[in-house]
Design an enzyme around this catalytic site. Structure first.
Site, short mmCIF file in Angstrom:
data_model
loop_
_atom_site.label_atom_id
_atom_site.label_comp_id
_atom_site.label_asym_id
_atom_site.label_seq_id
_atom_site.Cartn_x
_atom_site.Cartn_y
_atom_site.Cartn_z
N HIS A 82 -1.50 20.29 -20.61
CA HIS A 82 -0.80 19.02 -20.88
C HIS A 82 0.28 19.24 -21.94
O HIS A 82 1.44 18.81 -21.76
CB HIS A 82 -1.83 17.99 -21.36
CG HIS A 82 -1.24 16.68 -21.79
ND1 HIS A 82 -1.29 15.55 -21.00
CD2 HIS A 82 -0.59 16.30 -22.92
CE1 HIS A 82 -0.70 14.55 -21.63
NE2 HIS A 82 -0.28 14.99 -22.81
N GLU A 83 -0.08 19.90 -23.03
CA GLU A 83 0.89 20.13 -24.11
C GLU A 83 1.98 21.10 -23.68
O GLU A 83 3.12 21.02 -24.15
CB GLU A 83 0.17 20.65 -25.36
CG GLU A 83 -0.83 19.67 -25.97
CD GLU A 83 -0.21 18.35 -26.35
OE1 GLU A 83 1.00 18.32 -26.69
OE2 GLU A 83 -0.91 17.32 -26.32
N HIS A 86 4.80 19.12 -22.16
CA HIS A 86 5.74 18.63 -23.17
C HIS A 86 6.64 19.76 -23.68
O HIS A 86 7.86 19.61 -23.80
CB HIS A 86 4.97 18.06 -24.37
CG HIS A 86 4.18 16.83 -24.09
ND1 HIS A 86 4.73 15.71 -23.51
CD2 HIS A 86 2.87 16.53 -24.33
CE1 HIS A 86 3.79 14.77 -23.40
NE2 HIS A 86 2.67 15.26 -23.88
N ASP A 182 1.87 9.65 -26.14
CA ASP A 182 2.94 9.78 -25.15
C ASP A 182 3.48 8.41 -24.72
O ASP A 182 4.70 8.23 -24.60
CB ASP A 182 2.42 10.53 -23.92
CG ASP A 182 1.99 11.95 -24.26
OD1 ASP A 182 2.42 12.47 -25.30
OD2 ASP A 182 1.23 12.54 -23.48
#
Length: 398
Positions: A82-83, A86, A182
């Site tokens: 997930h990170e 980003h 987010d």
């Protein structure tokens, strides 16, 4: 807390905070000891798809604990991915990522700076949840492709189903408007389309605070538990601190260290052979709590009130400044932005920076100088820019 680097992905350091090393075994234990309940819940979510075989997982406690550990590790692997979503988008826009860190409440990609272009922030913010949803879809497809079998197959199917559900849940939770989560960053990006960035941040932060309060109340009275209360607390603190930082950055836009430092003409210094008793006397009369230590016209250290107080009162006449001062000098160029200087202070854990130009001491910037300048700007005043004629310092060097 202290963190440990475990590797790199796409050139980004991956770090584990000590709090993560505490929460991982706890998650593994909780999942392992309630594996039947987790499997039943997943079956309810995924019905009428091929169901997880609950009975095959709950007959052996060792199997259950191993599956619990793998599920906990899988959860945090999902957080890293997930990170990474980003991070890779941020890097595409030219924003370096110092690290991805796993800690008590998940993970965080540490950007060197936040984009102020709303489209860039929007794309960076949604990239993580999109990656989590895609990871959940891939896990679900794999789950449906694996046919039921023995205990080992049942464990694999549970893990795939678990990852499908938790990654989609992670995406949904992160898209809630709890700035700086987010969803809160997406909200700020949308608000910044037709508002100043600082104003958009303040609005998003207020929404985030309200969300945090609601989440905390649900944790206390709605059965969410203390973990949700802790998450709510950190969301509230995060929203407040980022809003404050953004307002300060907007206020200090175009302001340099030279504009607000105490210049060398007004600078008070001490020598290494000054006694600690004399130093404290000067601090009292001059109302300063820190001085550059200068020898032969060159700075050799910095001494503060706490350094002086480390010497017993009866021994202060016998001790000299050079015996208690810090020789680790934090310095800054006079053309450095005021906000950058403040962040340097915070990173170094100091209250003042020596201002150096061509290896010469030309001034001192203290936290008080910065806060005084900020108060003046927020009240509608202004500071003279470095291109203007010289002007006196804004505040004392405390």
């Amino acid at each position: 807390m202290r963190s440990f680097r475990i590797g790199r992905l796409f050139g980004i350091p991956i770090e584990l905070d000590l709090t993560f090393l505490l929460i991982l075994p706890l998650f593994a234990y909780l999942i392992g000891t309630t594996l039947g309940e987790y499997a039943s819940l997943i079956n309810e979510v995924l019905a009428p798809t091929n169901l997880v075989e609950v009975s095959a997982l709950t007959g052996d406690s060792t199997v259950a604990l191993v599956v619990g550990l793998l599920a906990a590790v899988g959860l945090f692997v999902g957080v890293i991915i997930h990170e990474l979503g980003h991070s890779l988008v941020a890097m595409r826009y030219g924003f370096p990522i110092s690290s991805i860190k796993l800690w008590l409440f998940g993970g965080v990609a540490q950007l060197s700076e936040m984009p102020e272009d709303w489209k860039q922030e929007f794309n960076i913010a949604v990239a993580g949840p999109i990656v989590s949803v895609l990871l959940g879809v891939v896990s679900y497809v794999a789950f449906t492709a694996v046919q039921p079998g023995g205990t080992a197959i049942a464990a694999v199917r549970f893990l795939l189903a678990y990852l499908a559900v938790v990654n989609v849940a992670l995406a949904i939770f992160n898209m809630l408007p709890g700035f700086p989560m987010d969803g809160g960053r997406v909200l700020r990006a949308l608000l910044a389309r037709n508002r100043p960035y600082a104003q958009a941040t303040q609005i998003a932060a207020e929404v985030g605070k309200l969300f945090a309060i609601g989440l905390g109340l649900f944790g206390l009275f709605g059965g969410g538990g203390l973990f949700l209360v802790a998450i709510a607390f950190f969301i509230y603190i995060g929203a407040s601190s980022e809003a404050q930082r953004t307002v300060m950055a907007a206020a200090f836009d175009g302001v340099t260290v030279r504009d607000i430092m105490t210049p060398d003409d007004d600078l008070k210094t001490v020598t290494p052979d000054t006694s600690v008793a004399d130093l404290l006397g000067r601090m009292f009369t001059e109302r300063h709590t820190g001085y550059p230590v200068v020898e032969n016209g060159r700075p050799v250290g910095v001494v503060t009130l706490s350094d002086a107080q480390s010497v017993k009162e009866v021994e202060r006449d016998a001790y000299q400044v050079e015996e208690v001062m810090s020789r680790d000098i934090e310095s800054v160029d006079p053309e450095t932005g005021a906000m950058d200087a403040l962040e340097q202070m915070q990173a170094a854990g100091v209250g003042r920076l020596l201002v150096m130009e061509d290896d010469e001491l030309v001034g001192l910037l203290s936290r008080t100088d910065l806060m005084t300048a900020l108060d003046i700007i927020k009240q509608g005043g202004a500071v003279s820019r470095s291109t203007d004629s010289p002007r006196p310092a804004l505040g004392r060097t405390n």
